[in-house]
Design a protein around this motif. Structure first.
Motif, PDB file in Angstrom:
ATOM      1  N   SER A   1      18.232  -1.888  -1.615  1.00 54.17           N
ATOM      2  CA  SER A   1      18.327  -1.167  -2.892  1.00 54.17           C
ATOM      3  C   SER A   1      16.956  -0.951  -3.540  1.00 54.17           C
ATOM      4  CB  SER A   1      19.255  -1.907  -3.862  1.00 54.17           C
ATOM      5  OG  SER A   1      18.750  -3.205  -4.127  1.00 54.17           O
ATOM      6  N   ASP A   2      15.930  -1.681  -3.091  1.00 55.12           N
ATOM      7  CA  ASP A   2      14.571  -1.488  -3.594  1.00 55.12           C
ATOM      8  C   ASP A   2      13.872  -0.315  -2.912  1.00 55.12           C
ATOM      9  OD1 ASP A   2      14.484  -3.713  -5.426  1.00 55.12           O
ATOM     10  OD2 ASP A   2      14.377  -5.025  -3.671  1.00 55.12           O
ATOM     11  N   SER A   3      14.482   0.232  -1.863  1.00 55.16           N
ATOM     12  CA  SER A   3      13.898   1.372  -1.158  1.00 55.16           C
ATOM     13  C   SER A   3      13.772   2.553  -2.105  1.00 55.16           C
ATOM     14  CB  SER A   3      14.771   1.767   0.034  1.00 55.16           C
ATOM     15  OG  SER A   3      14.809   0.737   0.989  1.00 55.16           O
ATOM     16  N   GLY A   4      12.773   3.380  -1.862  1.00 53.11           N
ATOM     17  CA  GLY A   4      12.599   4.588  -2.659  1.00 53.11           C
ATOM     18  C   GLY A   4      11.135   4.959  -2.766  1.00 53.11           C
ATOM     19  N   VAL A   5      10.860   5.921  -3.620  1.00 55.94           N
ATOM     20  CA  VAL A   5       9.497   6.374  -3.849  1.00 55.94           C
ATOM     21  C   VAL A   5       8.991   5.732  -5.129  1.00 55.94           C
ATOM     22  CG1 VAL A   5       8.007   8.367  -4.287  1.00 55.94           C
ATOM     23  CG2 VAL A   5       9.898   8.557  -2.658  1.00 55.94           C
ATOM     24  N   TYR A   6       7.880   5.019  -4.997  1.00 53.32           N
ATOM     25  CA  TYR A   6       7.209   4.409  -6.138  1.00 53.32           C
ATOM     26  C   TYR A   6       5.943   5.203  -6.397  1.00 53.32           C
ATOM     27  CZ  TYR A   6      10.350   0.458  -5.689  1.00 53.32           C
ATOM     28  OH  TYR A   6      11.475  -0.335  -5.643  1.00 53.32           O
ATOM     29  N   GLU A   7       5.729   5.558  -7.656  1.00 53.26           N
ATOM     30  CA  GLU A   7       4.539   6.318  -8.024  1.00 53.26           C
ATOM     31  C   GLU A   7       3.633   5.438  -8.867  1.00 53.26           C
ATOM     32  OE1 GLU A   7       3.275  10.524 -10.118  1.00 53.26           O
ATOM     33  OE2 GLU A   7       5.146   9.584 -10.727  1.00 53.26           O
ATOM     34  N   CYS A   8       2.374   5.408  -8.503  1.00 49.82           N
ATOM     35  CA  CYS A   8       1.351   4.717  -9.280  1.00 49.82           C
ATOM     36  C   CYS A   8       0.583   5.786 -10.044  1.00 49.82           C
ATOM     37  CB  CYS A   8       0.417   3.948  -8.348  1.00 49.82           C
ATOM     38  SG  CYS A   8      -0.966   3.190  -9.200  1.00 49.82           S
ATOM     39  N   GLN A   9       0.574   5.700 -11.373  1.00 51.89           N
ATOM     40  CA  GLN A   9      -0.131   6.664 -12.218  1.00 51.89           C
ATOM     41  C   GLN A   9      -1.319   5.952 -12.861  1.00 51.89           C
ATOM     42  OE1 GLN A   9       2.947   7.695 -14.990  1.00 51.89           O
ATOM     43  NE2 GLN A   9       4.003   9.026 -13.546  1.00 51.89           N
ATOM     44  N   VAL A  10      -2.507   6.529 -12.699  1.00 49.24           N
ATOM     45  CA  VAL A  10      -3.733   5.932 -13.216  1.00 49.24           C
ATOM     46  C   VAL A  10      -4.339   6.869 -14.251  1.00 49.24           C
ATOM     47  CG1 VAL A  10      -6.009   5.018 -12.622  1.00 49.24           C
ATOM     48  CG2 VAL A  10      -4.128   4.876 -10.964  1.00 49.24           C
ATOM     49  N   THR A  11      -4.618   6.326 -15.452  1.00 47.37           N
ATOM     50  CA  THR A  11      -5.279   7.137 -16.460  1.00 47.37           C
ATOM     51  C   THR A  11      -6.780   7.146 -16.167  1.00 47.37           C
ATOM     52  OG1 THR A  11      -5.628   5.273 -17.953  1.00 47.37           O
ATOM     53  CG2 THR A  11      -3.611   6.540 -18.252  1.00 47.37           C
ATOM     54  N   SER A  12      -7.391   8.283 -16.310  1.00 49.64           N
ATOM     55  CA  SER A  12      -8.833   8.452 -16.160  1.00 49.64           C
ATOM     56  C   SER A  12      -9.166   9.816 -16.745  1.00 49.64           C
ATOM     57  CB  SER A  12      -9.244   8.356 -14.686  1.00 49.64           C
ATOM     58  OG  SER A  12      -8.660   9.397 -13.950  1.00 49.64           O
ATOM     59  N   LYS A  13     -10.416  10.227 -16.650  1.00 50.49           N
ATOM     60  CA  LYS A  13     -10.758  11.567 -17.146  1.00 50.49           C
ATOM     61  C   LYS A  13      -9.898  12.617 -16.455  1.00 50.49           C
ATOM     62  CE  LYS A  13     -15.415  10.706 -18.673  1.00 50.49           C
ATOM     63  NZ  LYS A  13     -16.823  11.054 -18.599  1.00 50.49           N
ATOM     64  N   ILE A  14      -9.696  12.411 -15.164  1.00 51.45           N
ATOM     65  CA  ILE A  14      -8.765  13.239 -14.396  1.00 51.45           C
ATOM     66  C   ILE A  14      -7.639  12.300 -13.957  1.00 51.45           C
ATOM     67  CG2 ILE A  14      -8.432  14.648 -12.339  1.00 51.45           C
ATOM     68  CD1 ILE A  14     -11.458  15.267 -12.473  1.00 51.45           C
ATOM     69  N   PRO A  15      -6.433  12.447 -14.530  1.00 49.84           N
ATOM     70  CA  PRO A  15      -5.334  11.528 -14.168  1.00 49.84           C
ATOM     71  C   PRO A  15      -5.049  11.577 -12.667  1.00 49.84           C
ATOM     72  CG  PRO A  15      -4.753  12.853 -16.080  1.00 49.84           C
ATOM     73  CD  PRO A  15      -6.026  13.421 -15.533  1.00 49.84           C
ATOM     74  N   LEU A  16      -4.776  10.413 -12.119  1.00 50.09           N
ATOM     75  CA  LEU A  16      -4.473  10.282 -10.699  1.00 50.09           C
ATOM     76  C   LEU A  16      -3.062   9.756 -10.528  1.00 50.09           C
ATOM     77  CD1 LEU A  16      -7.699   8.322  -9.695  1.00 50.09           C
ATOM     78  CD2 LEU A  16      -7.310  10.772  -9.395  1.00 50.09           C
ATOM     79  N   SER A  17      -2.422  10.142  -9.444  1.00 48.53           N
ATOM     80  CA  SER A  17      -1.133   9.543  -9.114  1.00 48.53           C
ATOM     81  C   SER A  17      -1.008   9.461  -7.598  1.00 48.53           C
ATOM     82  CB  SER A  17       0.033  10.326  -9.719  1.00 48.53           C
ATOM     83  OG  SER A  17       0.176  11.576  -9.105  1.00 48.53           O
ATOM     84  N   PHE A  18      -0.326   8.408  -7.171  1.00 48.81           N
ATOM     85  CA  PHE A  18      -0.115   8.147  -5.753  1.00 48.81           C
ATOM     86  C   PHE A  18       1.352   7.830  -5.545  1.00 48.81           C
ATOM     87  CE2 PHE A  18      -4.272   6.662  -7.065  1.00 48.81           C
ATOM     88  CZ  PHE A  18      -5.120   7.278  -6.174  1.00 48.81           C
ATOM     89  N   ASP A  19       1.975   8.456  -4.562  1.00 47.59           N
ATOM     90  CA  ASP A  19       3.355   8.146  -4.205  1.00 47.59           C
ATOM     91  C   ASP A  19       3.368   7.247  -2.983  1.00 47.59           C
ATOM     92  OD1 ASP A  19       4.309   9.723  -6.237  1.00 47.59           O
ATOM     93  OD2 ASP A  19       5.037  11.328  -4.960  1.00 47.59           O
ATOM     94  N   ILE A  20       4.219   6.244  -3.030  1.00 44.90           N
ATOM     95  CA  ILE A  20       4.389   5.321  -1.918  1.00 44.90           C
ATOM     96  C   ILE A  20       5.865   5.299  -1.559  1.00 44.90           C
ATOM     97  CG2 ILE A  20       4.197   2.928  -1.139  1.00 44.90           C
ATOM     98  CD1 ILE A  20       2.142   3.774  -4.042  1.00 44.90           C
ATOM     99  N   GLN A  21       6.205   5.638  -0.320  1.00 45.58           N
ATOM    100  CA  GLN A  21       7.589   5.597   0.145  1.00 45.58           C
ATOM    101  C   GLN A  21       7.856   4.204   0.708  1.00 45.58           C
ATOM    102  OE1 GLN A  21      10.223   8.047   0.343  1.00 45.58           O
ATOM    103  NE2 GLN A  21      11.361   6.217   0.900  1.00 45.58           N
ATOM    104  N   LEU A  22       8.819   3.517   0.127  1.00 46.05           N
ATOM    105  CA  LEU A  22       9.187   2.181   0.580  1.00 46.05           C
ATOM    106  C   LEU A  22      10.587   2.242   1.168  1.00 46.05           C
ATOM    107  CD1 LEU A  22       8.804  -0.926   0.718  1.00 46.05           C
ATOM    108  CD2 LEU A  22       9.825  -1.017  -1.561  1.00 46.05           C
ATOM    109  N   GLN A  23      10.728   1.741   2.384  1.00 47.07           N
ATOM    110  CA  GLN A  23      12.047   1.654   3.004  1.00 47.07           C
ATOM    111  C   GLN A  23      12.249   0.225   3.481  1.00 47.07           C
ATOM    112  OE1 GLN A  23      12.741   4.337   6.267  1.00 47.07           O
ATOM    113  NE2 GLN A  23      14.914   3.929   6.260  1.00 47.07           N
ATOM    114  N   VAL A  24      13.235  -0.432   2.899  1.00 49.58           N
ATOM    115  CA  VAL A  24      13.595  -1.789   3.301  1.00 49.58           C
ATOM    116  C   VAL A  24      14.761  -1.657   4.267  1.00 49.58           C
ATOM    117  CG1 VAL A  24      14.327  -4.070   2.527  1.00 49.58           C
ATOM    118  CG2 VAL A  24      12.839  -2.679   1.066  1.00 49.58           C
ATOM    119  N   LEU A  25      14.574  -2.123   5.492  1.00 50.83           N
ATOM    120  CA  LEU A  25      15.586  -1.970   6.526  1.00 50.83           C
ATOM    121  C   LEU A  25      16.447  -3.215   6.640  1.00 50.83           C
ATOM    122  CD1 LEU A  25      13.328  -0.372   9.268  1.00 50.83           C
ATOM    123  CD2 LEU A  25      14.857   0.797   7.671  1.00 50.83           C
ATOM    124  N   GLY A  26      17.726  -3.025   6.853  1.00 53.72           N
ATOM    125  CA  GLY A  26      18.644  -4.127   7.126  1.00 53.72           C
ATOM    126  C   GLY A  26      18.864  -5.034   5.930  1.00 53.72           C
TER     127      GLY A  26
END
Length: 92
Positions: free
Chosen positions: A54-79
């Motif tokens: 149930s923790d599987s999914g897309v997690y986004e990390c958003q970083v504030t800076s002069k130019i905002p940054l974001s990173f998506d991480i796909q997490l899949q927990v199997l079994g």
């Protein structure tokens, strides 16, 4: 400018955490570890303890800076086998 990091579990647009503060009471199995390595280097780690499918999914990390940054991480927990913890690391 002090950086702030927010973690979002998509598709929910609301953060589950900002910096080390957890906002989503449903996410009892997470914590944020913060380390300052130097004046220009720091890391935020999203740690999911006892990860379940149930923790599987897309997690986004958003970083504030002069130019905002974001990173998506796909997490899949199997079994159904429980893991001690998962650690998603972002280094800036």
């Amino acid at each position: 400018m002090a950086l702030q990091v927010a973690w979002v579990k998509k598709p929910n647009p609301f953060p589950i955490a900002i910096d080390t503060e957890i906002f989503d009471p449903e996410m009892k199995n997470i914590r944020i570890n913060y380390e300052k390595h130097s004046a220009s280097s720091q890391s935020w780690n999203l740690v999911i303890e006892h990860a379940q499918p149930s923790d599987s999914g897309v997690y986004e990390c958003q970083v504030t800076s002069k130019i905002p940054l974001s990173f998506d991480i796909q997490l899949q927990v199997l079994g159904e086998k429980e893991r001690n913890h998962l650690n998603i690391q972002i280094y800036l």
